[in-house]
Design an enzyme around this catalytic site. Structure first.
Site, mmCIF file in Angstrom:
data_model
loop_
_atom_site.group_PDB
_atom_site.id
_atom_site.type_symbol
_atom_site.label_atom_id
_atom_site.label_comp_id
_atom_site.label_asym_id
_atom_site.label_seq_id
_atom_site.Cartn_x
_atom_site.Cartn_y
_atom_site.Cartn_z
ATOM 1 N N PRO A 122 25.884 -7.268 37.405
ATOM 2 C CA PRO A 122 25.023 -8.143 38.199
ATOM 3 C C PRO A 122 25.620 -8.483 39.563
ATOM 4 O O PRO A 122 24.937 -8.954 40.456
ATOM 5 C CB PRO A 122 24.908 -9.415 37.336
ATOM 6 C CG PRO A 122 25.279 -8.986 35.979
ATOM 7 C CD PRO A 122 26.290 -7.894 36.137
ATOM 8 N N GLU A 134 32.052 -9.753 28.260
ATOM 9 C CA GLU A 134 31.855 -10.572 29.455
ATOM 10 C C GLU A 134 31.989 -9.741 30.731
ATOM 11 O O GLU A 134 31.652 -10.176 31.823
ATOM 12 C CB GLU A 134 32.892 -11.713 29.488
ATOM 13 C CG GLU A 134 32.673 -12.769 28.433
ATOM 14 C CD GLU A 134 31.296 -13.377 28.518
ATOM 15 O OE1 GLU A 134 30.548 -13.277 27.515
ATOM 16 O OE2 GLU A 134 30.931 -13.902 29.586
ATOM 17 N N ARG A 140 15.159 12.654 38.748
ATOM 18 C CA ARG A 140 13.784 13.012 39.099
ATOM 19 C C ARG A 140 13.641 13.363 40.580
ATOM 20 O O ARG A 140 12.650 13.957 40.983
ATOM 21 C CB ARG A 140 12.816 11.900 38.735
ATOM 22 C CG ARG A 140 13.006 10.604 39.480
ATOM 23 C CD ARG A 140 12.107 9.518 38.945
ATOM 24 N NE ARG A 140 10.703 9.805 39.192
ATOM 25 C CZ ARG A 140 10.097 9.591 40.361
ATOM 26 N NH1 ARG A 140 10.792 9.134 41.398
ATOM 27 N NH2 ARG A 140 8.820 9.851 40.519
ATOM 28 N N ASP A 158 6.715 11.425 49.087
ATOM 29 C CA ASP A 158 6.215 11.464 50.463
ATOM 30 C C ASP A 158 6.808 10.297 51.267
ATOM 31 O O ASP A 158 6.924 9.186 50.741
ATOM 32 C CB ASP A 158 4.676 11.344 50.404
ATOM 33 C CG ASP A 158 4.076 11.429 51.780
ATOM 34 O OD1 ASP A 158 3.395 12.415 52.057
ATOM 35 O OD2 ASP A 158 4.338 10.503 52.578
HETATM 36 N N1 LIG Z 1 22.293 -6.774 35.703
HETATM 37 C C1 LIG Z 1 23.063 -5.650 35.513
HETATM 38 N N2 LIG Z 1 23.001 -4.533 36.264
HETATM 39 O O1 LIG Z 1 23.900 -3.673 35.788
HETATM 40 N N3 LIG Z 1 24.561 -4.179 34.726
HETATM 41 C C2 LIG Z 1 24.062 -5.426 34.528
HETATM 42 C C3 LIG Z 1 24.499 -6.364 33.474
HETATM 43 O O2 LIG Z 1 23.872 -7.383 33.237
HETATM 44 N N4 LIG Z 1 25.621 -6.025 32.832
HETATM 45 C C4 LIG Z 1 26.155 -6.880 31.767
HETATM 46 C C5 LIG Z 1 27.028 -7.973 32.329
HETATM 47 C C6 LIG Z 1 28.059 -8.219 31.230
HETATM 48 C C7 LIG Z 1 28.039 -7.043 30.318
HETATM 49 O O3 LIG Z 1 29.286 -6.415 30.382
HETATM 50 C C8 LIG Z 1 26.987 -6.094 30.825
#
Ligand SMILES: Nc1nonc1C(=O)N[C@@H]1CC[C@H](O)C1
Length: 246
Positions: A90, A117, A155, A170
């Site tokens: 995130p 985590e 894709r 396009d």
């Molecule tokens: N939003 C997202 N975009 O890519 N990955 C996430 C996501 O929430 N990952 C999690 C956070 C802790 C756990 O490790 C996996």
């Protein structure tokens, strides 16, 4: 193009990539997908990939060494330091169409899917080239994000979508929401297909589709238009769409 997913759940990644466009791209060799499980690079009898966080707090953190060794193997097996290493989290750059468009030029994308985590920050700092995010929400693992990247980039590769679909790429549609789609029957409980789509006039159809894409973007995601320099024609079409609304 080659994708390597670093994941504790390789079967999840392999299963999901066997279908549809991605599966076809893998079968015909346009895409290669490999998975590497950090647990296979542990050296203790419990095959430990995570540990408690320094500073306390809930949950566990993925350890540096198993991730490092898994990425190293993916690089050795692939294009070495020419590979781009991306951590899905995130905290990353939003995964948008433009990011996917840029990524088709990579020879090898090593996608690190976190669990728990998250992962030791020193791995992100020293091993990862970039950090990408699905969006501002938390899911249980980075695998779904990795699969979206694999799908979204595959894709775009030449020969993956048939010619009839290549128009989707396009330039007009870049940065706009899609136009509405219809198929048989023409009439569903009195709701009919727009006349222009039955006309066979491709210029009119393309004009209508662009107008719909511009109008829907204006209605639903106006902020996307801020980044788009509209041509005179596009500006006129958008005006037409707005006038027709009232
Ligand atoms: N939003 C997202 N975009 O890519 N990955 C996430 C996501 O929430 N990952 C999690 C956070 C802790 C756990 O490790 C996996």
């Amino acid at each position: 193009m080659r994708f390597d997913v670093i994941t504790l759940f390789p079967e999840m990644v392999k299963a999901a990539s066997r279908y549809g466009v991605t599966g076809k791209a893998i079968d015909n060799g346009v895409v290669r997908l490999e998975t590497w499980n950090p647990r296979d690079y542990t050296h203790d009898k419990h095959r430990t990939v995570d540990d408690r966080p320094y500073g306390g707090g809930p949950g566990m953190v993925m350890k540096y060494q198993p991730l490092f060794d898994a990425v190293s193997e993916a690089k050795e097996n692939g294009f070495g330091d020419r590979a781009k290493v991306v951590y899905l989290s995130p905290q990353g750059r939003p995964i948008t169409q433009s990011l996917l468009n840029e990524s088709v030029h990579c020879e090898q994308l090593i996608l690190v899917a976190g669990r728990y985590e998250g992962i030791d920050e020193r791995f992100i700092e020293t091993v990862c080239d970039e950090e990408w995010s699905l969006g501002d929400y938390v899911i249980s693992g980075g695998e779904l994000a990795a699969l979206i990247v694999v799908d979204g980039v595959s894709r775009l590769l030449p020969g993956v979508l048939g010619d009839e679909n290549s128009a989707l790429q396009d330039s007009h549609m870049d940065g706009l929401l899609d136009y509405p789609h219809f198929t048989r029957p023409e009439n569903i409980e009195g709701r009919v297909v727009p006349e222009v789509l039955l006309s066979g006039n491709h210029a009119d159809i393309e004009r209508w589709r662009l107008k719909q894409a511009l109008g829907r973007t204006w209605q639903r995601r106006p902020e996307l238009l801020k980044n788009k320099q509209l041509s005179d024609v596009e500006y006129e079409l958008l005006q037409e769409f707005i006038v027709e609304l009232v």
